[in-house]
Design an enzyme around this catalytic site. Sequence first.
Site, mmCIF file in Angstrom:
data_model
loop_
_atom_site.group_PDB
_atom_site.id
_atom_site.type_symbol
_atom_site.label_atom_id
_atom_site.label_comp_id
_atom_site.label_asym_id
_atom_site.label_seq_id
_atom_site.Cartn_x
_atom_site.Cartn_y
_atom_site.Cartn_z
ATOM 1 N N TYR A 1 0.872 -1.181 0.000
ATOM 2 C CA TYR A 1 0.000 0.000 0.000
ATOM 3 C C TYR A 1 0.904 1.225 0.000
ATOM 4 O O TYR A 1 2.007 1.211 0.537
ATOM 5 C CB TYR A 1 -0.931 0.020 1.219
ATOM 6 C CG TYR A 1 -0.217 0.128 2.545
ATOM 7 C CD1 TYR A 1 -0.021 1.367 3.154
ATOM 8 C CD2 TYR A 1 0.271 -1.008 3.188
ATOM 9 C CE1 TYR A 1 0.639 1.474 4.359
ATOM 10 C CE2 TYR A 1 0.944 -0.912 4.399
ATOM 11 C CZ TYR A 1 1.120 0.325 4.973
ATOM 12 O OH TYR A 1 1.791 0.438 6.161
ATOM 13 N N CYS B 1 -7.290 -6.706 11.502
ATOM 14 C CA CYS B 1 -7.376 -5.284 11.164
ATOM 15 C C CYS B 1 -7.742 -5.073 9.705
ATOM 16 O O CYS B 1 -7.536 -5.953 8.864
ATOM 17 C CB CYS B 1 -6.045 -4.578 11.458
ATOM 18 S SG CYS B 1 -4.659 -5.167 10.475
ATOM 19 N N HIS C 1 0.321 2.952 11.153
ATOM 20 C CA HIS C 1 0.726 3.223 9.781
ATOM 21 C C HIS C 1 0.665 4.714 9.447
ATOM 22 O O HIS C 1 1.115 5.136 8.385
ATOM 23 C CB HIS C 1 -0.191 2.467 8.796
ATOM 24 C CG HIS C 1 -0.259 0.995 9.058
ATOM 25 N ND1 HIS C 1 -1.252 0.431 9.815
ATOM 26 C CD2 HIS C 1 0.548 -0.023 8.663
ATOM 27 C CE1 HIS C 1 -1.064 -0.873 9.881
ATOM 28 N NE2 HIS C 1 0.015 -1.173 9.197
#
Length: 247
Positions: free
Chosen positions: A23, A154, A205
């Site tokens: 990502y 998650c 993150h």
Amino acid sequence: MVEYFGVQLCGLAFTLQGWVQSYGSRYVRPPIITGDVTFNAPMTVREFAVAQQLTTKPVKGMLTGPVTILNWSFPRKDISRAAQAAQLGLALRQEVDALQNAGCCIIQVDEPALREGLPLKKDRWEGYLGWAVDAFRLSTSVAKPSVQVVTHLCYSDFQDIMAAVDAMDADVLTIENSRSGDAMVVALAAAGYSKDLGPGVYDVHSPQVNRGGCRRSTCTPHCCFQLRCQQLIALSTLHSYRPITTL
């Protein structure tokens, strides 16, 4: 979280430059499962022992679960994914045993990729979830009663696989909660989930730094506390905790 374990297990290979986007700007090198996966030697015991020497508080062992390693790898085609998950589960079982024999009393086995492995056709979900849960429990069932087993889920909608989440039989479930608006907490309570829960309130993150520390929130950081679902719903109703405001 996959490559670290993959390079230490037998039966997995890696490319030198085969980077795959995960990502944003984050890239990973997925393992290539080339043979039977087996345990080679303890993978995290040294790190646990060093950390535990620095504190009198219990240090948590951290492992990536068998289903997540499988779903984030290039699997073999000559045997089933269920068989490969079982091999990974058996290998990680030996790591769990090594950690507890080294004195670790809290062991977390993460399975964030549990749901993303679901088949496209819903009539095949039951079969997948059956062997996925079996692989997870194969890895954790060696834990002694005195050892707390934790798992982490998650960034997925787990509302429609609550039975499988409960069947994983972890003592504590930690979840991402900083972006989901309590959706998972509410769903767990509605499903009657009765085990301990740790809802994260800060996204690790995030490029944003929480300069105010815990004072910016009435809740402790991700995975650091456990409350029953019913207590969490009561807290949510009273607006007693909320995600940290973006800086």
